[in-house]
Every structure is written in structure tokens, then in C-alpha cells.
Design a protein around this motif. Structure first.
Motif, PDB file in Angstrom:
ATOM      1  N   SER A 382       0.816  -1.330   0.092  1.00  0.00           N
ATOM      2  CA  SER A 382       0.077   0.086   0.176  1.00  0.00           C
ATOM      3  C   SER A 382       0.901   1.195  -0.011  1.00  0.00           C
ATOM      4  O   SER A 382       1.933   1.299   0.671  1.00  0.00           O
ATOM      5  N   ALA A 383       0.490   2.380  -0.617  1.00  0.00           N
ATOM      6  CA  ALA A 383       1.319   3.464  -0.684  1.00  0.00           C
ATOM      7  C   ALA A 383       1.188   4.085   0.832  1.00  0.00           C
ATOM      8  O   ALA A 383       2.394   4.865   0.987  1.00  0.00           O
ATOM      9  N   PHE A 384       0.332   3.693   1.561  1.00  0.00           N
ATOM     10  CA  PHE A 384       0.335   4.411   2.861  1.00  0.00           C
ATOM     11  C   PHE A 384       1.547   3.762   3.604  1.00  0.00           C
ATOM     12  O   PHE A 384       1.917   4.070   4.828  1.00  0.00           O
ATOM     13  N   ASP A 385       1.966   2.454   3.277  1.00  0.00           N
ATOM     14  CA  ASP A 385       3.004   1.618   3.966  1.00  0.00           C
ATOM     15  C   ASP A 385       4.383   1.807   3.319  1.00  0.00           C
ATOM     16  O   ASP A 385       5.362   1.328   3.654  1.00  0.00           O
ATOM     17  N   ALA A 386       4.551   2.491   2.040  1.00  0.00           N
ATOM     18  CA  ALA A 386       5.660   2.669   1.220  1.00  0.00           C
ATOM     19  C   ALA A 386       6.461   3.847   1.812  1.00  0.00           C
ATOM     20  O   ALA A 386       6.021   4.712   2.591  1.00  0.00           O
ATOM     21  N   ASP A 387       7.564   3.810   1.125  1.00  0.00           N
ATOM     22  CA  ASP A 387       8.512   5.262   1.138  1.00  0.00           C
ATOM     23  C   ASP A 387       8.032   6.103  -0.007  1.00  0.00           C
ATOM     24  O   ASP A 387       7.822   5.730  -1.135  1.00  0.00           O
ATOM     25  N   LEU A 388       8.205   7.280   0.339  1.00  0.00           N
ATOM     26  CA  LEU A 388       8.079   8.561  -0.729  1.00  0.00           C
ATOM     27  C   LEU A 388       9.201   8.782  -1.401  1.00  0.00           C
ATOM     28  O   LEU A 388      10.218   9.089  -0.501  1.00  0.00           O
ATOM     29  N   ASP A 389       9.614   8.726  -2.435  1.00  0.00           N
ATOM     30  CA  ASP A 389      10.737   8.676  -3.186  1.00  0.00           C
ATOM     31  C   ASP A 389      11.024  10.108  -4.161  1.00  0.00           C
ATOM     32  O   ASP A 389       9.941  10.085  -4.931  1.00  0.00           O
ATOM     33  N   HIS A 390      11.863  10.617  -4.168  1.00  0.00           N
ATOM     34  CA  HIS A 390      12.152  11.545  -5.195  1.00  0.00           C
ATOM     35  C   HIS A 390      12.707  10.995  -6.438  1.00  0.00           C
ATOM     36  O   HIS A 390      13.648  10.069  -6.470  1.00  0.00           O
ATOM     37  N   VAL A 391      11.711  11.137  -7.549  1.00  0.00           N
ATOM     38  CA  VAL A 391      12.209  10.198  -8.961  1.00  0.00           C
ATOM     39  C   VAL A 391      13.651  10.738  -9.342  1.00  0.00           C
ATOM     40  O   VAL A 391      14.417  10.004  -9.595  1.00  0.00           O
ATOM     41  N   GLU A 392      13.511  12.016  -9.661  1.00  0.00           N
ATOM     42  CA  GLU A 392      14.919  12.781  -9.924  1.00  0.00           C
ATOM     43  C   GLU A 392      15.586  13.273  -8.435  1.00  0.00           C
ATOM     44  O   GLU A 392      14.833  13.983  -7.851  1.00  0.00           O
ATOM     45  N   GLU A 393      16.745  12.752  -8.166  1.00  0.00           N
ATOM     46  CA  GLU A 393      17.362  12.820  -6.867  1.00  0.00           C
ATOM     47  C   GLU A 393      17.425  14.383  -6.630  1.00  0.00           C
ATOM     48  O   GLU A 393      17.567  15.311  -7.448  1.00  0.00           O
ATOM     49  N   PHE A 394      17.112  14.649  -5.168  1.00  0.00           N
ATOM     50  CA  PHE A 394      17.028  15.827  -4.540  1.00  0.00           C
ATOM     51  C   PHE A 394      18.493  16.320  -4.221  1.00  0.00           C
ATOM     52  O   PHE A 394      19.293  15.380  -3.809  1.00  0.00           O
ATOM     53  N   ASP A 395      19.106  17.338  -4.447  1.00  0.00           N
ATOM     54  CA  ASP A 395      20.328  17.858  -4.461  1.00  0.00           C
ATOM     55  C   ASP A 395      20.334  18.800  -3.006  1.00  0.00           C
ATOM     56  O   ASP A 395      19.970  19.786  -2.846  1.00  0.00           O
ATOM     57  N   HIS A 396      20.987  18.009  -2.156  1.00  0.00           N
ATOM     58  CA  HIS A 396      20.832  18.528  -0.876  1.00  0.00           C
ATOM     59  C   HIS A 396      21.927  19.721  -0.764  1.00  0.00           C
ATOM     60  O   HIS A 396      21.458  20.883   0.007  1.00  0.00           O
ATOM     61  N   GLU A 397      22.817  19.762  -1.574  1.00  0.00           N
ATOM     62  CA  GLU A 397      23.861  20.829  -1.419  1.00  0.00           C
ATOM     63  C   GLU A 397      23.350  21.921  -2.289  1.00  0.00           C
ATOM     64  O   GLU A 397      23.658  23.234  -1.932  1.00  0.00           O
ATOM     65  N   HIS A 398      22.577  21.782  -3.290  1.00  0.00           N
ATOM     66  CA  HIS A 398      22.018  22.862  -4.240  1.00  0.00           C
ATOM     67  C   HIS A 398      20.656  22.386  -4.518  1.00  0.00           C
ATOM     68  O   HIS A 398      20.208  22.192  -5.392  1.00  0.00           O
ATOM     69  N   PRO A 399      19.434  22.993  -3.292  1.00  0.00           N
ATOM     70  CA  PRO A 399      18.316  22.526  -3.476  1.00  0.00           C
ATOM     71  C   PRO A 399      17.568  23.000  -4.777  1.00  0.00           C
ATOM     72  O   PRO A 399      16.651  22.291  -5.318  1.00  0.00           O
TER      73      PRO A 399
END
Length: 525
Positions: A382-399
């Protein structure tokens, strides 16, 4: 007289299967890398499934013709004889294939359903667009419309959905698709079937091998989820030193809850820190059942279907039954008082105020509702038991440079699928299909094989979801449009070591996505 044994000695009717059914991969030469690469082997499996679909269609055609010749129009719906024409026909199948009479009758039922109720679905089985497993699911989920005027419309609408997708279907999403179509055409039949099913709830036991037995019960989906949570909570109340597996503890916990006996930790330690509830009492736990429906269905103004997370499509009547529970909590995705945009949409914040990586509560709920299940093909989490993932990776250094936290860049993935992408060389994409407007996913293996994701999500069941928009913070939006600190689009030059390993992996994935975007654009021309 034709002895059946003679048929086993006849040469195969498919001595040289065409490449459509084998992918051009010869089974006697798969060990030669020059003859079959990794993608060729995967493609060979896909082609083999198409061949199995054709053979299943072939079987159903034969079974339907057997019924036509042996039973024809002589079958009467009020016939109470145990040995009628249908049973006599099925007996030939049963004995010749060495399967039970019941299994043979099921095969005949499916064959007749494909011939009379779902002829277009049968054609999709023939050409390998769906599998025999999918056909069994479709036949079962459309049984309510058998003999009804809407049967042809249901067949047509299901096939229209099948034709939108070139890949395999996950069975849970296929079931949801069939259920929403059937409900749209004949909601009264669905409601009546649910009432009959609820009245038929029961409890039974069945002996199995080695002195064991199986305990089973049917109940409403919400009660099953509550019971499952209670068993899980009690099974995990032991300390970490308990020698039993989780499944063994769940079995013992079920017995304890049914009988009121004592549930104990079996670690044998005097200093055991397990907190076990008193006999006859369920462990203290909060059970959350996510039920999704539009506002009109909740209030009774509309009669649209709803959805229970992890279970599937439910009738409007069941939605209102759940809403009426004293412990029900109703939370709209769009908060009360949110102003409507001139085009009838609503705009909500995409991220938490102090953290552009974390989705807002509204976006988190929206993505889980929209996806329904994990987007990984075949994963029923179930989506409510799943992880939410950024499809294109989030750049933590340059958001502002990496994949931002938006509805189009987030989806739900089961934990294994999420880890496979995070720590492996898999790439996934999510985009709006320009032809249909539907949200689609593609998964790219480390060898570059592109696998389409499931085409079904809850946008088809709850079209009001498309009226919700999410706003990215202005600073991030401006940085992204300026292209800050990111690899040039379409660049084939591998990143230098001046980048971290994570940054290099993200850049490579971005290049892969750009290539795939160009491919889709070229195919659409």
C-alpha cells in the motif's frame, strides 16, 4: 476408438516457435553471451509469456468448442441434476488432463465468459497483451455483469485500458481497474454483491499435513485490517531474544486472542523486558485504516466508488458505513477555506516551510492517495505503507538544482524497490503521457532496458485529484530555472572526480533521463 496415449506421441504442433514467442533466444544456446545478452534474456522471458498467453487462448477456444458440441443450447439454468451436460463435458477435461472436476469446470466457465462476455479481452490474450493470470482476474471481477446489457460496455472499457499499456499488469492494479469499471456501469449489482458477501461471512478450520490445521475466516475488509494489526501488535510484544520467527509468533498470538489464553515470551530469561498484555485483552495499539473517497460520496450526495488502502475499490455504501463509525476521522486533502483558482483548481504548499526536501502534509497525503500502491510493478505494498521517493534525486547541496519536492517528482515505492534505486544503478522516470494525460513511470535497468510501469492509479477512480496543484518555494523555482550547479542537459561527458560519488551518480542518471525524454519526444512526432 482413439487412445489418449497416442496423442502424447504426436509431434509438437509448435516445433519451431517464431521469435515473437521466444524473443529470438534459443534455449539451447543461452550460455553464449554472443548469442544472448542480458537484455536479450529478459526479452526472451517477456516473449515466452506472450507464447503462454497464446496457448492459454488456444485452450479456451478448444474448451468453448467442446461445450458448444456437447452441451450447446440444451443447458437449462434451472437444471438441478448433479450430472448435467456441463458436468459431463467438464469430466472429459478433468480425466484427460488429470485435474479435479472442479478445476475443469472453472476452465470451462472461463472459456465461456471469454467467448460470450469478454470477446475483446480474449483477443488481447491471444496476442499476448495480457496473461492467463490476468484473464482469470478479469473474469472473476466482471462476473456481476454476466448477462447484463452493460456487459459489452465493460468488455470495451477494460480493453481500452489494456491497450494503453505495453507492459505487464500488476494484479492488484488490474483488479482495481476492473472494479472501478464494473462499479461505474452497474453500481447496484456491486452493492448487492457486497451485502451478500457480508451476510455470508464465516469461520472454518481445515486439517493440513503433519498434525497441523489452518484457521480461516471471512469478514469485512476493515475488520480484517483491525484483526491483522492486533495480531501483529501482540506478536511483536516479546523481547528480541524470543526464539520464534515472526510468523510463528503471529500464529501463537492468533490462538491467544481467540481463546483468551496467556501469550508469553519464550526467551527463558529472568530479566526479560517484554511487556505482554493480560490474557483476554488485546495489546494497546492504534489501528489506522486509510479510506479514500470524494467529498460527495462521503456526504451521500454522490454514488462514486471509494478505496481502502491495501484492499482495493469499495462501494459508496461501504464508504459511508466506515465514515459513520464513531472512531472515524475525516481529513480533506484540500484544507477548508483554501481559495479556489480561477480555473477551478486549488494550490497547496509542496514542502515544509523550513525544509524544501520534506513534502508538506498535503503533498505527502496527495501522493499516497494518487498512487494507491507502490509504483514498482508487481509490488502490492500500500502507498500508505511505502516510502516516498524523489524520482529525480534531490540535491541537498544545491536544492534548486536537483529534483525538487513536487507531486510530479514524488512517488510511493516499497522499501526494497526504494533501496534498489538508492544503492543500485537503476533509474526511474515519471511523466505525463502527452497522448493520454496520464501519469506514467518507466524503470531503466543497469543494462539500459526500459520497463514501463503500471498505467493505473487512483486518478482514474478519483478524477478530482487533478484539480490539486502544488507550489514550489519561489527561491527554489528561480534557482532551478537558472540551471544552478547541474550537469548540462544531454551531455554525454562523464563527470570528473571534482564531484562526489553521489553527485556523479545523480549526473549520470540525469543524462539517462534526458536521453529517454528525447526518445519519447521523437516517438511522439
Amino acid at each position: 476408438m482413439d487412445p489418449l496415449s497416442a496423442w502424447w506421441r504426436v509431434a509438437s504442433p509448435w516445433p519451431d516457435l517464431p521469435g515473437f514467442y521466444t524473443g529470438g533466444v534459443r534455449a539451447d544456446r543461452v550460455g553464449d553471451p554472443a548469442d544472448a545478452g542480458i537484455n536479450d534474456l529478459v526479452g526472451g522471458l517477456i516473449s515466452s509469456v506472450r507464447g503462454q498467453s497464446y496457448l492459454a487462448w488456444h485452450d479456451y477456444q478448444i474448451a468453448a468448442e467442446l461445450h458448444a458440441r456437447l452441451v450447446g443450447d440444451s443447458e437449462r439454468p434451472d437444471d438441478l441434476l448433479l450430472k448435467d451436460g456441463f458436468a459431463d463435458c467438464a469430466a472429459r477435461v478433468s480425466l484427460s488432463l488429470c485435474v479435479g472436476q472442479g478445476e475443469a469446470e472453472k476452465l470451462l466457465h472461463r472459456a465461456l465468459a471469454l467467448r460470450d462476455r469478454l470477446p475483446q479481452v480474449a483477443e488481447r490474450l491471444k496476442i499476448g497483451r495480457i496473461t492467463d493470470e490476468a484473464v482469470r482476474k478479469i473474469v472473476a471481477r466482471t462476473d456481476l455483469v454476466d448477462g447484463q446489457p452493460c456487459a459489452a460496455d465493460v468488455d470495451r472499457d477494460i480493453v481500452a485500458e489494456l491497450d494503453l499499456h505495453d507492459g505487464a499488469w500488476s494484479m492488484h492494479r488490474l483488479q482495481a481497474m476492473c472494479d472501478r469499471i464494473v462499479f461505474r456501469h452497474d453500481p447496484d449489482a456491486v452493492r448487492e454483491a457486497r451485502r451478500r458477501a457480508k451476510d455470508a461471512r464465516r469461520f472454518w478450520t481445515r486439517p493440513t499435513a503433519d498434525g497441523m490445521a489452518q484457521v480461516s475466516a471471512t469478514m469485512t475488509a476493515e475488520n480484517a485490517l483491525i484483526a491483522k494489526a492486533a495480531v501483529k501488535a501482540l506478536a511483536t510484544a516479546t523481547c528480541e531474544q524470543d526464539p520464534r520467527t515472526l510468523d510463528q509468533r503471529r500464529s501463537d498470538a492468533t490462538f491467544t486472542l481467540l481463546t483468551g489464553n496467556v501469550f508469553e515470551c519464550l526467551c527463558g530469561r529472568e530479566d526479560c523486558d517484554a511487556i505482554i498484555p493480560e490474557p483476554g485483552t488485546a495489546p494497546a495499539s492504534t489501528v489506522v485504516i486509510h479510506v479514500v473517497a470524494d467529498e460527495g460520496t462521503v456526504t451521500g450526495a454522490k454514488q462514486n466508488a471509494g478505496f481502502i488502502a491495501g484492499q482495493g475499490v469499495i462501494s459508496d455504501e461501504q464508504v459511508r458505513d466506515l465514515v459513520a463509525r464513531p472512531d472515524a476521522v475525516i481529513r480533506p486533502i484540500v484544507p477548508k477555506g483554501t481559495p479556489m483558482n480561477p480555473d477551478g483548481t486549488y494550490t497547496l504548499p509542496a514542502t515544509q516551510p523550513a525544509n524544501p526536501y520534506r513534502p508538506s502534509t498535503a503533498l505527502d497525503t496527495f501522493v499516497r492517495v494518487r498512487d494507491g500502491y507502490s509504483v514498482i510493478p508487481g509490488d502490492p505494498t500500500s502507498a500508505f505503507d511505502a516510502d516516498l521517493d524523489h524520482v529525480e534525486e534531490f540535491d541537498h547541496e544545491h536544492p534548486g538544482a536537483g529534483g525538487q519536492t513536487t507531486d510530479l517528482n514524488l512517488n510511493a515505492k516499497g522499501r526494497f524497490g526504494h533501496l534498489l534505486k538508492t544503492f543500485g544503478d537503476w533509474v526511474d522516470e515519471q511523466f505525463r503521457d502527452p497522448m493520454t494525460g496520464r501519469l506514467r513511470q518507466e524503470f531503466i535497468t543497469p543494462e539500459g532496458l526500459i520497463i514501463p510501469g503500471d498505467p493505473e492509479n487512483l486518478e482514474q477512480l478519483l478524477p478530482g485529484l487533478r484539480r490539486i496543484r502544488f507550489k514550489v518555494p519561489g527561491a527554489l523555482r528561480d534557482a532551478r530555472s537558472a540551471g544552478a550547479s547541474r550537469a548540462p542537459q544531454g551531455s554525454e561527458t562523464p563527470p570528473t572526480r571534482s564531484q562526489s560519488r553521489v553527485a556523479a551518480k545523480h549526473a549520470r542518471r540525469q543524462q539517462e533521463r534526458e536521453r529517454n525524454r528525447r526518445r519519447r519526444e521523437e516517438e511522439g512526432e
